[in-house]
Design a protein around this motif. Structure first.
Motif, PDB file in Angstrom:
ATOM      1  N   UNK A 265       8.023   7.283   5.274  1.00 28.56           N
ATOM      2  CA  UNK A 265       6.914   6.417   5.693  1.00 28.56           C
ATOM      3  C   UNK A 265       5.799   6.234   4.676  1.00 28.56           C
ATOM      4  N   UNK A 266       5.805   6.954   3.542  1.00 28.73           N
ATOM      5  CA  UNK A 266       4.709   6.767   2.613  1.00 28.73           C
ATOM      6  C   UNK A 266       4.995   7.297   1.220  1.00 28.73           C
ATOM      7  N   UNK A 267       4.385   6.666   0.210  1.00 24.33           N
ATOM      8  CA  UNK A 267       4.601   7.047  -1.181  1.00 24.33           C
ATOM      9  C   UNK A 267       3.303   7.205  -1.964  1.00 24.33           C
ATOM     10  N   UNK A 268       2.195   7.470  -1.266  1.00 27.44           N
ATOM     11  CA  UNK A 268       0.922   7.603  -1.958  1.00 27.44           C
ATOM     12  C   UNK A 268       0.739   9.044  -2.414  1.00 27.44           C
ATOM     13  N   UNK A 269       1.354   9.323  -3.540  1.00 29.09           N
ATOM     14  CA  UNK A 269       1.392  10.678  -4.074  1.00 29.09           C
ATOM     15  C   UNK A 269       1.215  10.632  -5.579  1.00 29.09           C
ATOM     16  N   UNK A 270       0.958  11.757  -6.174  1.00 32.37           N
ATOM     17  CA  UNK A 270       0.851  11.868  -7.629  1.00 32.37           C
ATOM     18  C   UNK A 270       2.249  12.099  -8.198  1.00 32.37           C
ATOM     19  N   UNK A 271       2.796  11.132  -8.947  1.00 27.41           N
ATOM     20  CA  UNK A 271       4.162  11.293  -9.454  1.00 27.41           C
ATOM     21  C   UNK A 271       4.325  12.527 -10.355  1.00 27.41           C
ATOM     22  N   UNK A 272       3.233  13.001 -10.941  1.00 22.98           N
ATOM     23  CA  UNK A 272       3.321  14.161 -11.818  1.00 22.98           C
ATOM     24  C   UNK A 272       3.730  15.421 -11.057  1.00 22.98           C
ATOM     25  N   UNK A 273       3.609  15.408  -9.739  1.00 21.53           N
ATOM     26  CA  UNK A 273       3.953  16.594  -8.953  1.00 21.53           C
ATOM     27  C   UNK A 273       5.391  16.570  -8.460  1.00 21.53           C
TER      28      UNK A 273
ATOM     29  N   UNK B 134     -10.047   8.045   7.930  1.00 19.37           N
ATOM     30  CA  UNK B 134      -8.702   8.212   7.403  1.00 19.37           C
ATOM     31  C   UNK B 134      -8.617   9.409   6.480  1.00 19.37           C
ATOM     32  N   UNK B 135      -7.455  10.047   6.476  1.00 16.75           N
ATOM     33  CA  UNK B 135      -7.158  11.026   5.447  1.00 16.75           C
ATOM     34  C   UNK B 135      -6.750  10.353   4.152  1.00 16.75           C
ATOM     35  N   UNK B 136      -6.584   9.032   4.204  1.00 16.25           N
ATOM     36  CA  UNK B 136      -6.235   8.269   3.014  1.00 16.25           C
ATOM     37  C   UNK B 136      -5.389   7.051   3.317  1.00 16.25           C
ATOM     38  N   UNK B 137      -4.241   7.230   3.994  1.00 18.20           N
ATOM     39  CA  UNK B 137      -3.302   6.131   4.164  1.00 18.20           C
ATOM     40  C   UNK B 137      -3.792   5.034   5.102  1.00 18.20           C
ATOM     41  N   UNK B 138      -4.397   5.401   6.232  1.00 17.98           N
ATOM     42  CA  UNK B 138      -4.925   4.375   7.134  1.00 17.98           C
ATOM     43  C   UNK B 138      -6.045   3.598   6.464  1.00 17.98           C
TER      44      UNK B 138
ATOM     45  N   UNK C  30       0.822  -1.228   0.000  1.00 12.30           N
ATOM     46  CA  UNK C  30       0.000   0.000   0.000  1.00 12.30           C
ATOM     47  C   UNK C  30       0.845   1.262   0.000  1.00 12.30           C
ATOM     48  N   UNK C  31       2.164   1.132   0.007  1.00 12.17           N
ATOM     49  CA  UNK C  31       3.012   2.311  -0.022  1.00 12.17           C
ATOM     50  C   UNK C  31       3.047   3.086   1.269  1.00 12.17           C
ATOM     51  N   UNK C  32       2.769   2.410   2.410  1.00 11.69           N
ATOM     52  CA  UNK C  32       2.728   3.154   3.669  1.00 11.69           C
ATOM     53  C   UNK C  32       2.944   2.222   4.852  1.00 11.69           C
TER      54      UNK C  32
END
Length: 308
Positions: free
Chosen positions: A298-306, A73-77, A43-45
């Motif tokens: 601790x996490x990689x749930x991001x938009x790679x375009x940014x 959750x804000x997303x990751x949890x 899950x990248x986190x």
């Protein structure tokens, strides 16, 4: 309410075979900096560790029935709990604020969880999740302030000290404080913890000033993952048991650290995950001469375009 190193050890046994042992990457340079690459976790986190520990412990206690688990959750949890639930054959319902990044929401749905959007902040989603647990009989999984969740997070620190026993300090980002509480429990008496927060999400700093967790206003680039309005009781108890080194970093430092992780290491981190590295990169905190430091990415749930 506290957790111990024994709790972390029990969590490690429980989740063995279900989570990745993520690499500890030595930084180029003087040989005294390592990056714990938890962004490579399922899950990248890092939260996947705590999600499995919470759900497996719930199954052991026979407290998870047809309604499954529910989390705010804000997303990751939410990602982590949804992933673990799919793996364990459990129903999952995830409440997220309207501001949750779409990239995270879509992944939660792909893992098979039901997503419900409520309010504009984590606090509103949290209230809705608690109400759902009470009404439907679902097992409540807290995003950060729950012993099994924090102990699961702490298992990454055990890996760090096994891979490099000479590590003196572990640097972590703090939002609600689950990662900090788990790491602090795991390393107490063996290494110190530097706890880094964005200036716009200062839950730990405000709690230390007030003598206990208090509500704070949250905003900024890292708020989607570090935007808890209030420090958890577990994190505050950890800070009372052994004081961390608290550090604040500004928005520019977080953005610059995220860019540096990409340019120097090709690590695509989210802003919250770059916050710990920002303490060193901006020199908001400087290690002592010879101090051996591990920074948790601790996490990689991001938009790679940014990332450009």
């Amino acid at each position: 309410m506290t957790i111990s190193r024994d709790d972390v050890a029990a969590a490690r046994d429980r989740i063995a075979g279900r989570v990745r042992r993520t690499p500890l990457l030595a930084s180029a340079g003087d040989g005294r900096l390592w990056l714990k690459c938890e962004h490579l976790q399922h899950c990248g986190v890092f939260k996947t560790r705590g999600a499995f520990n919470r759900q497996l412990a719930g199954l052991e206690r026979d407290e998870i029935g047809a309604a499954g688990v529910v989390v705010a959750s804000g997303g990751n949890a939410g990602l982590a709990q949804a992933y673990a639930a799919r793996d364990l054959g459990i129903r999952a319902t995830v409440f997220v604020p309207e501001t949750a990044p779409e990239v995270k929401v879509q992944r939660i749905r792909r893992y098979g969880a039901e997503v419900r959007r409520v309010g504009t902040e984590f606090a509103a989603a949290q209230q809705a999740a608690v109400a759902f647990a009470d009404a439907e009989g679902a097992a409540f999984a807290h995003a950060y302030d729950q012993p099994e969740v924090a102990a699961g997070a702490g298992t990454l620190a055990e890996e760090v000290l096994e891979d490099e026993p000479g590590i003196d300090t572990i640097v972590v980002a703090v939002g609600g404080g689950g990662l900090y509480a788990g790491v602090a429990a795991a390393v107490r008496g063996r290494a110190r913890v530097v706890a880094v927060e964005p200036e716009r999400c200062p839950t730990l700093h405000r709690a230390l000033d007030a003598g206990g967790p208090v509500d704070v206003d949250v905003s900024g680039v890292a708020a989607d993952s570090l935007g808890a309005r209030r420090l958890g009781d577990l994190a505050y108890a950890a800070a009372q048991a052994e004081a961390p080194v608290p550090v604040l970093v500004d928005e520019d430092a977080v953005v610059a650290a995220r860019r540096a992780l990409w340019e120097d290491y090709r690590i695509a981190s989210e802003h919250g995950a770059a916050t710990a590295y920002a303490a060193l990169h901006s020199r908001a905190w400087t290690p002592e001469p010879g101090e051996r430091v591990a920074v948790v990415v601790c996490g990689a749930n991001t938009d790679p375009a940014t990332l450009g």
